[in-house]
Design an enzyme around this catalytic site. Structure first.
Site, PDB file in Angstrom:
ATOM      1  N   ARG A   1     -57.433 -83.535 116.808  1.00  0.00           N
ATOM      2  CA  ARG A   1     -57.331 -82.067 116.703  1.00  0.00           C
ATOM      3  C   ARG A   1     -58.711 -81.421 116.524  1.00  0.00           C
ATOM      4  O   ARG A   1     -58.884 -80.470 115.773  1.00  0.00           O
ATOM      5  CB  ARG A   1     -56.448 -81.649 115.510  1.00  0.00           C
ATOM      6  CG  ARG A   1     -55.078 -82.234 115.485  1.00  0.00           C
ATOM      7  CD  ARG A   1     -54.147 -81.661 116.533  1.00  0.00           C
ATOM      8  NE  ARG A   1     -52.858 -82.331 116.434  1.00  0.00           N
ATOM      9  CZ  ARG A   1     -52.561 -83.458 117.066  1.00  0.00           C
ATOM     10  NH1 ARG A   1     -53.452 -84.031 117.879  1.00  0.00           N
ATOM     11  NH2 ARG A   1     -51.386 -84.020 116.925  1.00  0.00           N
TER      12      ARG A   1
ATOM     13  N   SER B   1     -47.856 -77.743 111.667  1.00  0.00           N
ATOM     14  CA  SER B   1     -48.344 -78.539 110.536  1.00  0.00           C
ATOM     15  C   SER B   1     -49.381 -77.742 109.753  1.00  0.00           C
ATOM     16  O   SER B   1     -50.413 -77.356 110.301  1.00  0.00           O
ATOM     17  CB  SER B   1     -48.999 -79.831 111.027  1.00  0.00           C
ATOM     18  OG  SER B   1     -48.076 -80.549 111.805  1.00  0.00           O
TER      19      SER B   1
ATOM     20  N   GLU C   1     -54.725 -77.553 107.988  1.00  0.00           N
ATOM     21  CA  GLU C   1     -54.940 -77.707 109.437  1.00  0.00           C
ATOM     22  C   GLU C   1     -55.037 -76.311 110.064  1.00  0.00           C
ATOM     23  O   GLU C   1     -55.763 -76.076 111.019  1.00  0.00           O
ATOM     24  CB  GLU C   1     -53.704 -78.444 110.001  1.00  0.00           C
ATOM     25  CG  GLU C   1     -53.656 -78.640 111.487  1.00  0.00           C
ATOM     26  CD  GLU C   1     -54.392 -79.882 111.923  1.00  0.00           C
ATOM     27  OE1 GLU C   1     -54.063 -80.976 111.449  1.00  0.00           O
ATOM     28  OE2 GLU C   1     -55.308 -79.732 112.735  1.00  0.00           O
TER      29      GLU C   1
HETATM   30  C1  FAD Z   1     -43.945 -74.587 115.564  1.00  0.00           C
HETATM   31  C2  FAD Z   1     -45.316 -75.121 115.881  1.00  0.00           C
HETATM   32  C3  FAD Z   1     -45.453 -76.430 116.306  1.00  0.00           C
HETATM   33  C4  FAD Z   1     -46.723 -76.937 116.609  1.00  0.00           C
HETATM   34  N1  FAD Z   1     -46.821 -78.219 117.059  1.00  0.00           N
HETATM   35  C5  FAD Z   1     -48.023 -78.728 117.393  1.00  0.00           C
HETATM   36  C6  FAD Z   1     -48.145 -80.057 117.894  1.00  0.00           C
HETATM   37  O1  FAD Z   1     -47.156 -80.769 118.066  1.00  0.00           O
HETATM   38  N2  FAD Z   1     -49.387 -80.525 118.179  1.00  0.00           N
HETATM   39  C7  FAD Z   1     -50.504 -79.744 118.032  1.00  0.00           C
HETATM   40  O2  FAD Z   1     -51.602 -80.231 118.344  1.00  0.00           O
HETATM   41  N3  FAD Z   1     -50.429 -78.485 117.568  1.00  0.00           N
HETATM   42  C8  FAD Z   1     -49.220 -77.957 117.239  1.00  0.00           C
HETATM   43  N4  FAD Z   1     -49.134 -76.675 116.760  1.00  0.00           N
HETATM   44  C9  FAD Z   1     -50.362 -75.893 116.530  1.00  0.00           C
HETATM   45  C10 FAD Z   1     -50.756 -74.946 117.704  1.00  0.00           C
HETATM   46  O3  FAD Z   1     -49.677 -74.758 118.570  1.00  0.00           O
HETATM   47  C11 FAD Z   1     -51.938 -75.482 118.484  1.00  0.00           C
HETATM   48  O4  FAD Z   1     -53.067 -75.623 117.653  1.00  0.00           O
HETATM   49  C12 FAD Z   1     -52.304 -74.566 119.681  1.00  0.00           C
HETATM   50  O5  FAD Z   1     -53.262 -75.175 120.508  1.00  0.00           O
HETATM   51  C13 FAD Z   1     -52.837 -73.210 119.261  1.00  0.00           C
HETATM   52  O6  FAD Z   1     -52.894 -72.440 120.436  1.00  0.00           O
HETATM   53  P1  FAD Z   1     -53.002 -70.881 120.419  1.00  0.00           P
HETATM   54  O7  FAD Z   1     -53.127 -70.429 121.830  1.00  0.00           O
HETATM   55  O8  FAD Z   1     -51.878 -70.311 119.656  1.00  0.00           O
HETATM   56  O9  FAD Z   1     -54.386 -70.683 119.684  1.00  0.00           O
HETATM   57  P2  FAD Z   1     -54.764 -69.799 118.422  1.00  0.00           P
HETATM   58  O10 FAD Z   1     -53.989 -70.266 117.249  1.00  0.00           O
HETATM   59  O11 FAD Z   1     -54.701 -68.361 118.770  1.00  0.00           O
HETATM   60  O12 FAD Z   1     -56.289 -70.236 118.244  1.00  0.00           O
HETATM   61  C14 FAD Z   1     -56.627 -71.531 117.869  1.00  0.00           C
HETATM   62  C15 FAD Z   1     -58.152 -71.682 117.948  1.00  0.00           C
HETATM   63  O13 FAD Z   1     -58.560 -71.663 119.315  1.00  0.00           O
HETATM   64  C16 FAD Z   1     -59.543 -70.624 119.510  1.00  0.00           C
HETATM   65  N5  FAD Z   1     -59.315 -70.073 120.859  1.00  0.00           N
HETATM   66  C17 FAD Z   1     -58.157 -69.601 121.357  1.00  0.00           C
HETATM   67  N6  FAD Z   1     -58.298 -69.271 122.651  1.00  0.00           N
HETATM   68  C18 FAD Z   1     -59.581 -69.531 122.976  1.00  0.00           C
HETATM   69  C19 FAD Z   1     -60.354 -69.397 124.173  1.00  0.00           C
HETATM   70  N7  FAD Z   1     -59.848 -68.945 125.309  1.00  0.00           N
HETATM   71  N8  FAD Z   1     -61.661 -69.765 124.121  1.00  0.00           N
HETATM   72  C20 FAD Z   1     -62.214 -70.248 122.989  1.00  0.00           C
HETATM   73  N9  FAD Z   1     -61.536 -70.399 121.835  1.00  0.00           N
HETATM   74  C21 FAD Z   1     -60.231 -70.042 121.833  1.00  0.00           C
HETATM   75  C22 FAD Z   1     -59.288 -69.639 118.396  1.00  0.00           C
HETATM   76  O14 FAD Z   1     -60.447 -68.869 118.089  1.00  0.00           O
HETATM   77  C23 FAD Z   1     -58.899 -70.570 117.268  1.00  0.00           C
HETATM   78  O15 FAD Z   1     -60.065 -71.107 116.674  1.00  0.00           O
HETATM   79  C24 FAD Z   1     -47.866 -76.124 116.462  1.00  0.00           C
HETATM   80  C25 FAD Z   1     -47.721 -74.784 116.038  1.00  0.00           C
HETATM   81  C26 FAD Z   1     -46.458 -74.286 115.758  1.00  0.00           C
HETATM   82  C27 FAD Z   1     -46.312 -72.848 115.348  1.00  0.00           C
END
Ligand code: FAD
Length: 444
Positions: free
Chosen positions: A209, A336, A440
């Site tokens: 991660r 998580s 996390e």
């Molecule tokens: C119900 C649930 C289940 C989940 N299960 C998992 C799982 O199984 N495995 C897992 O790994 N994660 C899981 N996650 C966590 C999450 O989904 C991941 O971390 C996901 O990649 C976050 O994506 P996001 O687009 O929502 O990013 P955000 O939460 O909006 O941002 C995350 C980070 O990425 C940066 N960012 C976003 N877009 C860009 C861009 N275009 N350029 C540069 N930086 C950027 C942001 O600044 C921030 O630092 C889960 C979350 C939830 C709510």
């Protein structure tokens, strides 16, 4: 086009459902827009969000929130212009196309004696199918698209919330697969040098991660514009994680391809025919299993959902995830909440001795031995042992099916309630096990 809004309500843009506002919110839909943004003049701090599914907004955001709507999925390899398109992206050219192409699959690499089995090793695999995906594409839409095309690689990552750009930042992972396994190149806009840059996967510093994009020294400097993934038109099932193989075998329905032992999977490439005595990977009616695997070979990937296809694995994974994790649209969370702590072997033995004293000599504390002799213990186990599973604290709660997840139980929880619960969990785990938990989830 760039859309700018002031005092934008972010409630629907973070899966925790925190009712916060951004002083300035800018959404853009092309790579060209990034060149037009004067980054040095933006209200600070600047935060680029995706789906907001790994964020906990602790207050209104005083600076500028950016969001990408760059939405396209395009197959590069196998298309006559594929490589030149890749090259033009490296030069920062715009990628306006939203078309997608079916791969021209080669079906010629199968084992001559058993058309349902692919030779293992480099000699047997077709070239990867390179797929370029815009940072604003919902990651699960990409997974669904890949499954519909019969392309392997991201099916295990199905239903993870968030967008493609963040997936490359976070190195998302699930069911034995991390996105780095299928990333070819990450394309970014460098907001400092004001130029387009690309990072081959080897240069992304991927860990659990983690990536260079999260490094505090450079965090926020690079905006991911699109990611090129290397998928496969050849079957590459990854079923070794937990009980996934058994669940997939069950879902195979008429095939009844029961795995011998989950730890021996993946079902994947074997140099032997499926019913060959030296093939250790699958038991069951060879005729039916053969039929099942035959359908993995791209004959009809979309429709044969009861055979081993990316679509079938995706379906199984979505079912498992829905049973275990809160649906963001129903109950807010960020997945998580805590990282799994890593402790010394001595510390682990002490924890295990105490657990055996409490539950009996046969009790085993779940853990993973790491290559550096350290031991990783699931934070979920520790939190449950401290009695937090299912407990509420104001509008926040520990999810009753997965104690690693803190939820916005009422839908009205304040950030302070989530943070308060987080603090109390950290304190009690520290007190009971002497272990410090770290979030996390990124606190903003
Ligand atoms: C119900 C649930 C289940 C989940 N299960 C998992 C799982 O199984 N495995 C897992 O790994 N994660 C899981 N996650 C966590 C999450 O989904 C991941 O971390 C996901 O990649 C976050 O994506 P996001 O687009 O929502 O990013 P955000 O939460 O909006 O941002 C995350 C980070 O990425 C940066 N960012 C976003 N877009 C860009 C861009 N275009 N350029 C540069 N930086 C950027 C942001 O600044 C921030 O630092 C889960 C979350 C939830 C709510």
């Amino acid at each position: 086009m760039i859309k700018t809004e002031y005092y934008k309500d972010l409630t629907k843009m973070n899966t925790f459902g925190m009712k916060v506002k951004a002083r300035c919110f800018m959404e853009y839909d092309s790579v060209a827009d990034l060149v037009d943004i004067e980054f040095s003049e933006l209200a600070r701090p600047v935060l680029h969000i995706g789906g907001g599914s790994n964020l906990l907004f602790t207050d209104d955001f005083k600076g500028t929130v950016l969001h990408s709507k760059i939405n396209f999925i395009e197959i590069l390899e196998n298309h006559p212009e594929g490589m030149s398109r890749l090259a033009s992206q490296e030069n920062g050219d715009m990628l306006a196309s939203s078309s997608s192409f079916l791969p021209e699959e080669s079906l010629s690499d199968y084992h001559p004696e058993c058309p349902s089995v692919i030779l293992s090793g480099s000699e047997g695999f077709a070239a990867p199918v390179l797929v370029s995906v815009g940072a604003g594409v919902v990651f699960d839409d990409f997974c669904q698209w890949a499954a519909q095309q019969g392309l392997w690689g991201v099916e295990n990552l199905s239903y993870i919330p968030g967008e493609v750009g963040a997936s490359a930042v976070q190195n998302i992972g699930a069911y034995g697969v991390e996105v780095k396994d299928v990333i070819h190149t990450v394309y970014c806009y460098d907001t400092v040098e004001e130029e387009f840059v690309s990072f081959p996967v080897q240069e992304c510093g991927y860990g659990y991660r983690d990536s260079i994009f999260k490094d505090p020294q450079i965090k926020g400097r690079y905006i991911v514009t699109h990611v090129v993934f290397a998928l496969s038109s050849e079957p590459q099932p990854r079923l070794e994680y937990g009980h996934l193989a058994a669940a997939v075998a069950e879902a195979c329905g008429e095939c009844h391809s029961i795995p011998e032992a989950p730890s021996q999977l993946p079902l994947g490439p074997s140099p032997y025919p499926v019913n060959h005595p030296k093939n250790p990977q699958i038991l069951g009616d060879p005729e039916k299993v053969g039929k099942c695997l035959l359908h993995t070979n791209g004959t009809s990937p979309q429709s044969e959902t009861n055979h081993l296809t990316p679509a079938l694995i995706r379906k199984v994974i979505i079912k498992i995830r829905k049973e275990k994790l809160p649906e963001p649209s129903v109950m807010g969370s960020a997945g998580s909440f805590f990282k799994n702590p890593v402790i010394t072997p001595d510390h682990f033995r002490k924890i295990e001795a105490e657990a055996k004293a409490e539950y009996g000599p046969d009790y085993k504390v779940p853990h993973y031995d790491l290559p550096d002799d350290m031991v990783k213990v699931p934070a979920a186990w520790m939190i449950e042992q401290c009695g937090w599973k299912g407990r509420r604290s104001g509008g926040a709660a520990v999810y009753d099916k997965q104690p690693l997840v803190i939820v916005n139980y009422t839908g009205e929880a304040y950030p302070e309630e989530i943070i308060g619960l987080e603090r109390r969990i950290i304190d009690s785990v520290k007190q009971k096990f002497g272990v410090g938990l770290h979030p996390e989830v990124e606190h903003i």
